[in-house]
Scaffold this motif. Structure first.
Motif, PDB file in Angstrom:
ATOM      1  N   ILE A  83       0.739  -1.229  -0.020  1.00 53.89           N
ATOM      2  CA  ILE A  83       0.132   0.073   0.028  1.00 53.89           C
ATOM      3  C   ILE A  83       0.892   1.234  -0.021  1.00 53.89           C
ATOM      4  CG2 ILE A  83      -1.418   1.417   1.199  1.00 53.89           C
ATOM      5  CD1 ILE A  83      -2.927  -1.575   2.211  1.00 53.89           C
ATOM      6  N   ALA A  84       1.977   1.079   0.914  1.00 50.57           N
ATOM      7  CA  ALA A  84       2.804   2.453   0.883  1.00 50.57           C
ATOM      8  C   ALA A  84       3.665   2.637  -0.476  1.00 50.57           C
ATOM      9  CB  ALA A  84       3.715   2.139   2.220  1.00 50.57           C
ATOM     10  N   ALA A  85       3.796   1.729  -1.036  1.00 46.15           N
ATOM     11  CA  ALA A  85       4.539   1.781  -2.368  1.00 46.15           C
ATOM     12  C   ALA A  85       3.699   2.080  -3.514  1.00 46.15           C
ATOM     13  CB  ALA A  85       5.221   0.053  -2.802  1.00 46.15           C
ATOM     14  N   VAL A  86       2.588   1.700  -3.449  1.00 42.64           N
ATOM     15  CA  VAL A  86       1.556   2.375  -4.442  1.00 42.64           C
ATOM     16  C   VAL A  86       1.429   3.735  -4.227  1.00 42.64           C
ATOM     17  CG1 VAL A  86      -0.721   2.039  -5.472  1.00 42.64           C
ATOM     18  CG2 VAL A  86       0.489   0.064  -4.780  1.00 42.64           C
ATOM     19  N   ALA A  87       1.384   4.290  -3.091  1.00 38.97           N
ATOM     20  CA  ALA A  87       1.168   5.818  -2.802  1.00 38.97           C
ATOM     21  C   ALA A  87       2.043   6.612  -3.324  1.00 38.97           C
ATOM     22  CB  ALA A  87       1.215   5.811  -1.273  1.00 38.97           C
ATOM     23  N   ILE A  88       3.382   6.125  -3.598  1.00 42.21           N
ATOM     24  CA  ILE A  88       4.591   7.081  -4.149  1.00 42.21           C
ATOM     25  C   ILE A  88       4.066   7.230  -5.510  1.00 42.21           C
ATOM     26  CG2 ILE A  88       6.896   6.747  -5.039  1.00 42.21           C
ATOM     27  CD1 ILE A  88       7.441   4.609  -2.805  1.00 42.21           C
ATOM     28  N   LEU A  89       2.892   6.598  -6.170  1.00 45.36           N
ATOM     29  CA  LEU A  89       2.983   7.046  -7.576  1.00 45.36           C
ATOM     30  C   LEU A  89       1.700   7.910  -7.512  1.00 45.36           C
ATOM     31  CD1 LEU A  89       2.392   3.493  -8.980  1.00 45.36           C
ATOM     32  CD2 LEU A  89       4.114   4.674  -9.308  1.00 45.36           C
ATOM     33  N   ILE A  90       1.129   8.632  -6.620  1.00 49.30           N
ATOM     34  CA  ILE A  90       0.207   9.698  -6.587  1.00 49.30           C
ATOM     35  C   ILE A  90       0.603  10.780  -7.188  1.00 49.30           C
ATOM     36  CG2 ILE A  90      -1.040  11.332  -4.942  1.00 49.30           C
ATOM     37  CD1 ILE A  90      -1.295   9.228  -2.783  1.00 49.30           C
ATOM     38  N   GLY A  91       1.871  11.325  -7.013  1.00 47.50           N
ATOM     39  CA  GLY A  91       2.240  12.557  -7.982  1.00 47.50           C
ATOM     40  C   GLY A  91       2.315  12.349  -9.229  1.00 47.50           C
ATOM     41  N   PRO A  92       2.998  11.182  -9.785  1.00 44.60           N
ATOM     42  CA  PRO A  92       2.902  11.148 -11.380  1.00 44.60           C
ATOM     43  C   PRO A  92       1.375  10.917 -11.683  1.00 44.60           C
ATOM     44  CG  PRO A  92       4.560   9.509 -10.227  1.00 44.60           C
ATOM     45  CD  PRO A  92       3.784  10.286  -9.114  1.00 44.60           C
ATOM     46  N   TYR A  93       0.558  10.234 -11.141  1.00 42.84           N
ATOM     47  CA  TYR A  93      -0.886   9.856 -11.605  1.00 42.84           C
ATOM     48  C   TYR A  93      -1.475  11.234 -11.747  1.00 42.84           C
ATOM     49  CZ  TYR A  93      -5.575   8.495 -11.973  1.00 42.84           C
ATOM     50  OH  TYR A  93      -6.869   8.340 -12.398  1.00 42.84           O
ATOM     51  N   PHE A  94      -1.570  12.457 -11.117  1.00 38.65           N
ATOM     52  CA  PHE A  94      -2.142  13.329 -11.140  1.00 38.65           C
ATOM     53  C   PHE A  94      -1.608  14.314 -12.002  1.00 38.65           C
ATOM     54  CE2 PHE A  94      -4.330  11.656  -7.442  1.00 38.65           C
ATOM     55  CZ  PHE A  94      -5.559  12.011  -7.522  1.00 38.65           C
ATOM     56  N   GLN A  95      -0.255  14.214 -11.999  1.00 33.17           N
ATOM     57  CA  GLN A  95       0.455  15.175 -12.918  1.00 33.17           C
ATOM     58  C   GLN A  95       0.274  14.791 -14.364  1.00 33.17           C
ATOM     59  OE1 GLN A  95       2.845  17.844 -11.948  1.00 33.17           O
ATOM     60  NE2 GLN A  95       2.638  18.267 -14.098  1.00 33.17           N
ATOM     61  N   TRP A  96       0.469  13.552 -14.873  1.00 34.21           N
ATOM     62  CA  TRP A  96       0.493  12.918 -16.140  1.00 34.21           C
ATOM     63  C   TRP A  96      -0.876  12.087 -16.718  1.00 34.21           C
ATOM     64  CZ3 TRP A  96       5.698  12.113 -13.628  1.00 34.21           C
ATOM     65  CH2 TRP A  96       6.281  13.296 -14.028  1.00 34.21           C
ATOM     66  N   VAL A  97      -1.682  11.495 -15.703  1.00 33.13           N
ATOM     67  CA  VAL A  97      -2.605  10.648 -16.322  1.00 33.13           C
ATOM     68  C   VAL A  97      -4.068  11.060 -15.960  1.00 33.13           C
ATOM     69  CG1 VAL A  97      -3.534   8.124 -15.644  1.00 33.13           C
ATOM     70  CG2 VAL A  97      -1.084   8.782 -15.458  1.00 33.13           C
ATOM     71  N   PHE A  98      -4.507  11.737 -14.644  1.00 35.40           N
ATOM     72  CA  PHE A  98      -5.729  12.242 -14.594  1.00 35.40           C
ATOM     73  C   PHE A  98      -6.462  12.942 -15.764  1.00 35.40           C
ATOM     74  CE2 PHE A  98      -9.057  14.414 -13.121  1.00 35.40           C
ATOM     75  CZ  PHE A  98      -9.828  13.867 -11.978  1.00 35.40           C
ATOM     76  N   ILE A  99      -5.772  14.038 -16.180  1.00 31.54           N
ATOM     77  CA  ILE A  99      -6.408  14.941 -17.059  1.00 31.54           C
ATOM     78  C   ILE A  99      -6.595  14.234 -18.554  1.00 31.54           C
ATOM     79  CG2 ILE A  99      -6.101  16.948 -18.456  1.00 31.54           C
ATOM     80  CD1 ILE A  99      -6.973  17.424 -15.647  1.00 31.54           C
ATOM     81  N   PRO A 100      -5.381  13.345 -19.208  1.00 28.48           N
ATOM     82  CA  PRO A 100      -5.825  12.939 -20.103  1.00 28.48           C
ATOM     83  C   PRO A 100      -6.905  11.958 -20.301  1.00 28.48           C
ATOM     84  CG  PRO A 100      -3.301  12.897 -19.822  1.00 28.48           C
ATOM     85  CD  PRO A 100      -4.125  13.375 -18.501  1.00 28.48           C
ATOM     86  N   LEU A 101      -7.071  11.118 -18.831  1.00 28.88           N
ATOM     87  CA  LEU A 101      -7.994  10.053 -18.812  1.00 28.88           C
ATOM     88  C   LEU A 101      -9.300  11.083 -18.905  1.00 28.88           C
ATOM     89  CD1 LEU A 101      -6.990   7.485 -16.127  1.00 28.88           C
ATOM     90  CD2 LEU A 101      -7.149   7.122 -18.768  1.00 28.88           C
ATOM     91  N   LEU A 102      -9.515  12.221 -18.223  1.00 29.52           N
ATOM     92  CA  LEU A 102     -10.742  12.955 -18.297  1.00 29.52           C
ATOM     93  C   LEU A 102     -11.199  13.277 -19.747  1.00 29.52           C
ATOM     94  CD1 LEU A 102     -12.801  14.175 -16.676  1.00 29.52           C
ATOM     95  CD2 LEU A 102     -11.406  16.317 -16.497  1.00 29.52           C
ATOM     96  N   HIS A 103     -10.032  13.711 -20.586  1.00 33.52           N
ATOM     97  CA  HIS A 103     -10.440  14.016 -21.811  1.00 33.52           C
ATOM     98  C   HIS A 103     -11.062  12.792 -22.751  1.00 33.52           C
ATOM     99  CE1 HIS A 103      -7.387  17.376 -21.764  1.00 33.52           C
ATOM    100  NE2 HIS A 103      -8.385  17.624 -21.159  1.00 33.52           N
TER     101      HIS A 103
END
Length: 431
Positions: A83-103
């Motif tokens: 769980i802790a290791a997956v949390a490391i990906l929070i920054g990359p996800y919202f920086q580069w993944v969230f908005i493209p998925l929203l489109h």
């Protein structure tokens, strides 16, 4: 005697920092995700509500498994480290993944974000909490004193995240990534368990079977506790999801509202921090069951008070009540489950009653509340929430059974009467 106490003290200090790292992530996400989705992602109330509904709904898949796995693992760190290791990906996800998925599709972004964050937060919180609770039993410290680290994280997050959000919104998620890296390091190198006393936290033989787990569902008190959490604690979370949007309506500019919100949240968490010190003593005096009921009625007062507030000053006043609510809930539920259920299935009960059942309610009410905000406004929605919490808490006040004070750690075993000891044995065997 001194050597034993010194050993316990050495085994304590890693856990408040573990709580701090994890709940810094929690406070940042739940404090500013809605605002980020509104200002950066340009989601409306219903779309934001759908994201939170997905977080709650998908966590329903994780929580039952997390509970049983935690009871089996006991002090092994396989799951908590994942769980802790997956949390490391929070920054990359919202920086580069969230908005493209929203489109691509708003439902898709809600589904992916819900799965990602529910694994870390809505599903993962029970793993973190029960691990530290069991460590407290083995190492001989009060869980609430470790949870002070989580309260301090709320203070720091509210002070730092608000300003960083105004500077560069995406930076709040990179702060979460840094906190997750620290959390992994703490779990690997700092958190220690007094294994000589590990049996105090459950059956170290890993003999838990499906029959024992299944017996939970035949226990009427489990369902009462679940209903209470579905009606009180879940609404507490739903109420807070888009509270910052409501709060900003009292101000002329969004920036001013965001800044005052940051100060208000800091004040709330400061109160929470200081109340964590005496709360174990208070709950030992009044009983964990009564602590849960008090929490329910305070939640009702806070929601209704916010709905009827004529100015932002009154909203701040009622918001500060949450500083009392959280120490009440966190201390009471940990002691109550230990005192009212079989300790071998502690994590299972905590995951199912305090998280699984709660998230069913959050899953339903997040979307409902999001639609109601758009249709009838925040005040009317909050009034309906407050009345609902009152009715559920009243139901629990008459039906939730009394915990065993010795088993709950509210009374020292050496001071317990023969009747209490008999009650403890009976409680353990019947649950």
């Amino acid at each position: 005697m001194d050597t034993k106490q010194e050993s316990k003290n050495k085994h304590f200090w890693g856990f408040p920092f573990t709580h701090f790292s994890y709940f810094f992530i929690w406070a940042t996400i739940y404090g500013y995700l809605t605002l980020w989705m509104e200002q950066v992602g340009h989601l409306n109330g219903a779309q934001s509500g759908l994201v939170f509904s997905m977080m709650a709904g998908i966590s329903l898949i994780f929580q039952p498994f997390f509970g049983v796995i935690s009871d089996k693992l006991l002090f092994k760190k396989n799951l908590i480290l994942t769980i802790a290791a997956v949390a490391i990906l929070i920054g990359p996800y919202f920086q580069w993944v969230f908005i493209p998925l929203l489109h691509i599709n708003s439902f898709l972004v809600a589904l992916v974000t819900g799965t990602f964050l529910s694994f870390i937060l809505n599903g993962g919180v029970s793993v973190i909490e029960q691990y530290v609770q069991r460590a407290s039993l083995a190492n001989g410290f009060e869980y609430s004193h470790s949870r002070l680290g989580g309260s301090l994280a709320g203070i720091v997050a509210s002070l730092v995240a608000g300003r960083i959000f105004l500077w560069k919104p995406n930076s709040i998620f990179w702060m979460c990534t840094i906190a997750a890296i620290i959390l992994v390091c703490l779990l690997l190198f700092s958190d220690k368990i007094n294994l000589d006393n590990a049996s105090a936290a459950g059956d170290t033989s890993n003999s838990l079977d499906l029959k024992t787990v299944g017996a939970v569902f035949k226990n009427m008190n489990f369902w009462v506790l679940s209903i209470f959490y579905m009606g009180a604690s879940a609404i507490f979370d739903v109420f807070d999801q888009q509270f910052i949007i409501f709060f900003k309506t009292f101000f002329h500019t969004a920036a001013q509202g965001t800044l005052v919100y940051s100060y208000m949240t800091s004040g709330q968490t400061i109160i929470e921090f200081f109340l964590m010190f005496p709360m174990p003593w208070i709950i030992n005096k009044i009983g964990s069951r009564n602590g849960l009921i008090a929490y329910g009625f305070l939640t009702c007062i806070r929601i209704l008070g916010s709905a009827l507030s004529p100015s932002w000053g009154w909203v701040v006043f009622f918001r500060l009540i949450a500083g009392l609510e959280m120490p009440l809930l966190l201390t009471s539920i940990m002691k109550y489950i230990a005192g009212a259920f079989d300790i071998r299935i502690y994590a299972t009960v905590y995951a199912l009653a305090s998280n699984f059942a709660k998230q069913i309610s959050v899953f339903i009410f997040s979307t409902v509340a999001g639609n109601l905000y758009d249709k009838i406004g925040y005040q009317h929605t909050y009034v309906a929430m407050g009345i609902f919490v009152f009715l559920v808490t009243l139901f629990a006040a008459f039906t939730l059974k009394k915990e065993d004070p010795v088993q709950a750690g509210e009374t020292d075993k050496t001071q317990a009467s023969p009747d209490n000891n008999m009650s403890t044995n009976s409680s353990t065997s019947t649950n």
